[in-house]
Motif scaffolding. Structure first.
Motif, PDB file in Angstrom:
ATOM      1  N   GLY A  21      46.093  25.180  50.024  1.00 38.98           N
ATOM      2  CA  GLY A  21      46.561  26.331  50.783  1.00 38.98           C
ATOM      3  C   GLY A  21      45.454  26.968  51.603  1.00 38.98           C
ATOM      4  O   GLY A  21      44.282  26.540  51.554  1.00 38.98           O
ATOM      5  N   PRO A  22      45.762  28.017  52.328  1.00 37.80           N
ATOM      6  CA  PRO A  22      44.773  28.656  53.211  1.00 37.80           C
ATOM      7  C   PRO A  22      43.625  29.320  52.455  1.00 37.80           C
ATOM      8  O   PRO A  22      42.561  29.552  53.028  1.00 37.80           O
ATOM      9  CB  PRO A  22      45.599  29.708  53.964  1.00 37.80           C
ATOM     10  CG  PRO A  22      46.793  29.962  53.087  1.00 37.80           C
ATOM     11  CD  PRO A  22      47.074  28.664  52.411  1.00 37.80           C
ATOM     12  N   ASP A  23      43.827  29.642  51.176  1.00 38.28           N
ATOM     13  CA  ASP A  23      42.779  30.297  50.382  1.00 38.28           C
ATOM     14  C   ASP A  23      42.206  29.364  49.329  1.00 38.28           C
ATOM     15  O   ASP A  23      41.819  29.808  48.244  1.00 38.28           O
ATOM     16  CB  ASP A  23      43.335  31.559  49.726  1.00 38.28           C
ATOM     17  CG  ASP A  23      43.775  32.604  50.736  1.00 38.28           C
ATOM     18  OD1 ASP A  23      42.978  32.928  51.629  1.00 38.28           O
ATOM     19  OD2 ASP A  23      44.925  33.075  50.639  1.00 38.28           O
ATOM     20  N   ALA A  24      42.162  28.059  49.631  1.00 34.76           N
ATOM     21  CA  ALA A  24      41.625  27.087  48.676  1.00 34.76           C
ATOM     22  C   ALA A  24      40.202  27.467  48.289  1.00 34.76           C
ATOM     23  O   ALA A  24      39.419  27.956  49.111  1.00 34.76           O
ATOM     24  CB  ALA A  24      41.658  25.688  49.284  1.00 34.76           C
ATOM     25  N   ASP A  25      39.870  27.256  47.007  1.00 30.04           N
ATOM     26  CA  ASP A  25      38.576  27.573  46.394  1.00 30.04           C
ATOM     27  C   ASP A  25      38.423  29.061  46.067  1.00 30.04           C
ATOM     28  O   ASP A  25      37.414  29.452  45.469  1.00 30.04           O
ATOM     29  CB  ASP A  25      37.403  27.117  47.270  1.00 30.04           C
ATOM     30  CG  ASP A  25      37.397  25.612  47.507  1.00 30.04           C
ATOM     31  OD1 ASP A  25      37.819  24.881  46.592  1.00 30.04           O
ATOM     32  OD2 ASP A  25      36.986  25.178  48.597  1.00 30.04           O
ATOM     33  N   SER A  26      39.394  29.879  46.454  1.00 34.62           N
ATOM     34  CA  SER A  26      39.336  31.298  46.099  1.00 34.62           C
ATOM     35  C   SER A  26      39.804  31.481  44.658  1.00 34.62           C
ATOM     36  O   SER A  26      40.581  30.682  44.130  1.00 34.62           O
ATOM     37  CB  SER A  26      40.206  32.132  47.037  1.00 34.62           C
ATOM     38  OG  SER A  26      39.752  32.027  48.375  1.00 34.62           O
ATOM     39  N   ARG A  27      39.350  32.559  44.027  1.00 37.36           N
ATOM     40  CA  ARG A  27      39.712  32.826  42.640  1.00 37.36           C
ATOM     41  C   ARG A  27      40.616  34.057  42.564  1.00 37.36           C
ATOM     42  O   ARG A  27      40.450  35.009  43.321  1.00 37.36           O
ATOM     43  CB  ARG A  27      38.463  33.041  41.780  1.00 37.36           C
ATOM     44  CG  ARG A  27      37.622  31.783  41.672  1.00 37.36           C
ATOM     45  CD  ARG A  27      36.693  31.849  40.486  1.00 37.36           C
ATOM     46  NE  ARG A  27      36.073  30.550  40.231  1.00 37.36           N
ATOM     47  CZ  ARG A  27      35.427  30.243  39.113  1.00 37.36           C
ATOM     48  NH1 ARG A  27      35.346  31.132  38.129  1.00 37.36           N
ATOM     49  NH2 ARG A  27      34.884  29.047  38.958  1.00 37.36           N
ATOM     50  N   TYR A  28      41.557  33.985  41.646  1.00 36.74           N
ATOM     51  CA  TYR A  28      42.522  35.065  41.463  1.00 36.74           C
ATOM     52  C   TYR A  28      42.673  35.321  39.977  1.00 36.74           C
ATOM     53  O   TYR A  28      42.826  34.385  39.182  1.00 36.74           O
ATOM     54  CB  TYR A  28      43.874  34.672  42.084  1.00 36.74           C
ATOM     55  CG  TYR A  28      45.045  35.494  41.619  1.00 36.74           C
ATOM     56  CD1 TYR A  28      45.163  36.835  41.955  1.00 36.74           C
ATOM     57  CD2 TYR A  28      46.033  34.927  40.820  1.00 36.74           C
ATOM     58  CE1 TYR A  28      46.235  37.586  41.521  1.00 36.74           C
ATOM     59  CE2 TYR A  28      47.120  35.672  40.383  1.00 36.74           C
ATOM     60  CZ  TYR A  28      47.213  37.005  40.730  1.00 36.74           C
ATOM     61  OH  TYR A  28      48.281  37.753  40.296  1.00 36.74           O
ATOM     62  N   ILE A  29      42.600  36.572  39.569  1.00 41.44           N
ATOM     63  CA  ILE A  29      42.706  36.947  38.154  1.00 41.44           C
ATOM     64  C   ILE A  29      43.995  37.733  37.951  1.00 41.44           C
ATOM     65  O   ILE A  29      44.276  38.684  38.693  1.00 41.44           O
ATOM     66  CB  ILE A  29      41.499  37.797  37.710  1.00 41.44           C
ATOM     67  CG1 ILE A  29      40.198  37.016  37.917  1.00 41.44           C
ATOM     68  CG2 ILE A  29      41.640  38.205  36.241  1.00 41.44           C
ATOM     69  CD1 ILE A  29      38.953  37.824  37.591  1.00 41.44           C
ATOM     70  N   GLN A  30      44.768  37.315  36.953  1.00 39.25           N
ATOM     71  CA  GLN A  30      46.015  38.007  36.637  1.00 39.25           C
ATOM     72  C   GLN A  30      46.044  38.306  35.150  1.00 39.25           C
ATOM     73  O   GLN A  30      45.685  37.462  34.315  1.00 39.25           O
ATOM     74  CB  GLN A  30      47.231  37.162  37.025  1.00 39.25           C
ATOM     75  CG  GLN A  30      48.563  37.864  36.794  1.00 39.25           C
ATOM     76  CD  GLN A  30      49.741  37.075  37.351  1.00 39.25           C
ATOM     77  OE1 GLN A  30      49.566  36.174  38.168  1.00 39.25           O
ATOM     78  NE2 GLN A  30      50.945  37.425  36.911  1.00 39.25           N
ATOM     79  N   ALA A  31      46.452  39.526  34.816  1.00 45.13           N
ATOM     80  CA  ALA A  31      46.529  39.948  33.419  1.00 45.13           C
ATOM     81  C   ALA A  31      47.953  39.811  32.908  1.00 45.13           C
ATOM     82  O   ALA A  31      48.904  40.231  33.573  1.00 45.13           O
ATOM     83  CB  ALA A  31      46.048  41.390  33.275  1.00 45.13           C
ATOM     84  N   PHE A  32      48.091  39.214  31.702  1.00 38.58           N
ATOM     85  CA  PHE A  32      49.396  39.027  31.063  1.00 38.58           C
ATOM     86  C   PHE A  32      49.397  39.755  29.721  1.00 38.58           C
ATOM     87  O   PHE A  32      48.433  39.629  28.955  1.00 38.58           O
ATOM     88  CB  PHE A  32      49.689  37.548  30.830  1.00 38.58           C
ATOM     89  CG  PHE A  32      49.707  36.712  32.071  1.00 38.58           C
ATOM     90  CD1 PHE A  32      50.899  36.436  32.732  1.00 38.58           C
ATOM     91  CD2 PHE A  32      48.522  36.190  32.587  1.00 38.58           C
ATOM     92  CE1 PHE A  32      50.909  35.662  33.879  1.00 38.58           C
ATOM     93  CE2 PHE A  32      48.530  35.403  33.734  1.00 38.58           C
ATOM     94  CZ  PHE A  32      49.725  35.148  34.381  1.00 38.58           C
ATOM     95  N   PRO A  33      50.446  40.516  29.404  1.00 40.21           N
ATOM     96  CA  PRO A  33      50.529  41.146  28.071  1.00 40.21           C
ATOM     97  C   PRO A  33      50.494  40.076  26.976  1.00 40.21           C
ATOM     98  O   PRO A  33      51.177  39.049  27.071  1.00 40.21           O
ATOM     99  CB  PRO A  33      51.878  41.868  28.103  1.00 40.21           C
ATOM    100  CG  PRO A  33      52.172  42.071  29.554  1.00 40.21           C
ATOM    101  CD  PRO A  33      51.592  40.885  30.259  1.00 40.21           C
ATOM    102  N   ALA A  34      49.676  40.299  25.958  1.00 39.50           N
ATOM    103  CA  ALA A  34      49.545  39.309  24.881  1.00 39.50           C
ATOM    104  C   ALA A  34      50.844  39.205  24.095  1.00 39.50           C
ATOM    105  O   ALA A  34      51.532  40.201  23.856  1.00 39.50           O
ATOM    106  CB  ALA A  34      48.392  39.703  23.961  1.00 39.50           C
ATOM    107  N   GLY A  35      51.186  37.955  23.695  1.00 38.49           N
ATOM    108  CA  GLY A  35      52.393  37.726  22.909  1.00 38.49           C
ATOM    109  C   GLY A  35      53.634  37.742  23.769  1.00 38.49           C
ATOM    110  O   GLY A  35      53.583  37.654  25.004  1.00 38.49           O
TER     111      GLY A  35
END
Length: 470
Positions: free
Chosen positions: A101-115
C-alpha cells in the motif's frame, strides 16, 4: 504360484476404468429442438438482464464507515499494558508494520481490550488492516468569521468529493485541517440526514486515523486448499476433472459479473437468479460431459427444476410475510433503494439448489445410459423403472445433504436459540430459521421433481437416439 487376488481386482478395475464411456452423440430431433429453445432463452435473458449503466450509489456505505481498501501488515510486537483510552483497564498493544500500500514500511499501533473477543496476536502473524480512503480533496480555502462565533476566524475549505461534487466545509481555528491547501486530502465525518449528506467533522489523514485491524491473512491457506482440490480432482477425474475446474471458474464469473452486478445495478433478483443458474448449468454440463444425449437431458431436467424452484420460492415467501431483514447484511442493503432485499432471498434459494439439481440430473441421465448400454433390449418404460430405483436412493441422500448444509451454516444461531430456552416452535417461526427451513424444503421439492422428469427424458432420449443411429 498363487495369483494375488487384490492385484487381479486392481487390474480388472483399471481395465474397466480405461474403457471409453458410451456417450451417445446422435440426439433425436425433439431433444435438439428443446435444447435450442432453452439455449435461446438463456442467451436472450443474459442480453436483456446484463448489467449496464450506473450501479447503486455507494455513498451510504461511506457514511457508515465501511472500508473498501485493505492492506497486509506483519505483527512485529505484542505488549500488555494499560489502555490508552482507560488507564485502569488492561489492553494488548499490537504493533503492525505495513508491507503493502501507499504507507508500506510504516508502523501502526492499535490497543485491544484484554480478553473477551480480542484475537490472540503473536509476533510474525500477517494481519489485514482496513484503510479508510480520503473523503475529499481540497480545491481552495479562505478565511471567514466562524458561524458559531463571529469573533473567531475560521477557514472555509472548498472540497471536491469522489463523485465530483464540491462542498464547503467550515474548519475551526484549533483544527489542524484548517492548514490544508489545494490538493490536500481530508477525512470527512458524514451523516445522512433525510437523504442529504451533512458534514459534521473534518480531519487530516494520519496513520492512526487511516488504518485499523480488520482480520488475519488467510489467502495463502485458501490458495493451498484450492491447489489441493485441483490436484485431487485432476488425479481422479483426469480430463473431466480439468474441465470441471474450468466450469467452476466460469460459474464464479457468471455469479460475480452477471448475477451480483445485475442485482447491484437494480435488476430484479429472481429472473437474474434463474437466468444465471441456467447459464451456469448450460456451460458446466456441456463443458464437463460433452455435447451428447446425457448432457442435453440433464440440462432440460435442471432448467425445469430451476423454474419450479423459483415459482415455489416466490409463492412461499409471499404468503409467509418474510421481510428479508433478518441478518445484518440484508439490513445494510436497505440503504440502497435500487436493491430488492426480498428478491435476494428468492435468488438465493434458486442458486442454492442449482448445484444439487445438477448432480441429480447428471446422475440419473448417466444411470439410464449405463442401463441401456448393459442391456440394449430395454425399452423406455423399463429404463425409466430401473432408473427410478436408483433415483429414489439418490433422493434420500441428497435431501439429507441439503439439510445438513443449511443446518451447518446456521449452527451458531441454533445454539444461541437453544441457550435462550425458546420452544422449538418459536425457534422455527423466527424469520432467520424459517428462511433456512424454506430453503431446505423448496430445494428438496426441486430435487424430488428432477429425478422422475430427468429419468423419463433420459429413457425416451436414449431409446430415440439408438433408433436414429441405427
Amino acid at each position: 504360484m498363487t495369483e494375488d487376488p487384490s492385484a487381479a481386482d486392481f487390474d480388472e478395475w483399471a481395465e474397466f476404468a480405461a474403457q471409453p464411456e458410451d456417450t451417445t452423440t446422435t440426439q433425436p430431433t425433439w431433444l435438439r429442438v428443446a435444447v435450442a429453445v432453452v439455449v435461446s432463452a438463456v442467451v436472450v435473458g443474459l442480453i436483456l438482464l446484463w448489467p449496464g449503466g450506473e450501479t447503486a450509489d455507494r455513498t451510504a456505505l461511506s457514511v457508515l464507515g465501511v472500508p473498501r481498501s485493505f492492506h497486509a501488515a506483519n505483527v512485529t510486537e505484542v505488549v500488555s499494558g494499560p489502555c490508552p483510552f482507560q488507564a485502569e483497564q488492561e489492553c494488548v498493544n499490537v504493533t503492525f508494520e505495513l508491507v503493502e500500500g501507499p504507507d508500506a514500511d510504516s508502523r501502526y499501533i492499535q490497543a485491544f481490550p484484554a480478553g473477551g473477543t480480542t484475537p490472540d496476536f503473536t509476533v510474525g502473524q500477517t494481519a489485514i488492516l482496513s484503510a479508510r480512503e480520503p473523503d475529499g480533496v481540497v480545491v481552495e480555502g479562505r478565511p471567514e468569521p466562524c458561524e458559531f462565533d463571529t469573533e473567531l476566524e475560521c477557514r472555509v475549505l472548498r472540497v471536491r468529493l469522489p463523485d465530483g461534487d464540491v462542498i464547503e466545509v467550515e474548519v475551526a481555528p484549533d483544527n489542524p485541517a484548517g492548514n490544508s491547501f489545494a490538493g490536500d486530502e481530508l477525512f470527512l465525518d458524514l451523516f445522512d440526514e433525510g437523504g442529504e449528506i451533512v458534514v459534521f467533522g473534518v480531519s487530516t489523514p494520519t496513520i492512526e486515523s487511516t488504518y485499523q485491524f480488520a482480520d488475519f491473512q488467510r489467502r495463502p491457506v485458501l490458495l493451498i486448499l484450492f491447489l489441493v482440490l485441483a490436484a485431487a480432482v485432476m488425479a481422479v477425474g483426469r480430463r473431466k476433472g480439468l474441465l470441471a475446474l474450468g466450469g467452476l471458474v466460469i460459474s464464479g464469473a457468471i455469479l460475480l459479473l452477471f448475477v451480483v452486478q445485475g442485482i447491484v445495478a437494480g435488476g430484479s433478483p429472481l429472473p437474474i437468479g434463474v437466468v444465471g443458474a441456467s447459464a451456469i448449468a448450460l456451460v458446466t454440463l456441456y463443458l464437463a460431459h460433452g455435447f451428447n444425449v446425457e448432457s442435453s437431458v440433464a440440462l432440460l431436467g435442471v432448467v425445469g427444476a430451476i423454474l419450479l424452484t423459483a415459482a415455489l420460492s416466490a409463492i412461499t415467501l409471499a404468503v409467509s410475510n418474510v421481510t428479508g431483514f433478518s441478518s445484518e447484511e440484508t439490513s445494510l442493503l436497505t440503504l440502497f433503494e435500487d436493491i430488492q432485499v426480498t428478491g435476494l432471498l428468492l435468488a438465493g434459494v434458486v442458486l442454492g439448489a442449482a448445484g444439487a439439481l445438477d448432480d441429480v440430473a447428471v446422475t440419473q441421465a448417466a444411470t439410464v445410459r449405463e442401463l441401456r448400454a448393459a442391456n440394449p433390449s430395454l425399452g423406455a418404460g423399463e429404463l425409466f423403472r430401473r432408473g427410478m430405483s436408483v433415483g429414489r436412493d439418490h433422493i434420500a441422500s441428497t435431501i439429507n445433504t441439503l439439510f445438513l448444509a443449511y443446518a451447518g451454516a446456521s449452527l451458531p444461531l441454533l445454539v444461541l436459540f437453544v441457550l435462550s430456552e425458546q420452544s422449538l416452535g418459536a425457534v422455527a417461526n423466527s424469520e432467520v430459521v424459517a428462511i433456512e427451513i424454506m430453503r431446505t424444503i423448496i430445494g428438496s421439492i426441486g430435487l424430488v421433481a428432477t429425478v422422475p422428469f430427468t429419468t423419463w427424458l433420459a429413457a425416451r432420449a436414449t431409446v430415440s437416439a439408438r433408433e436414429v443411429s441405427s
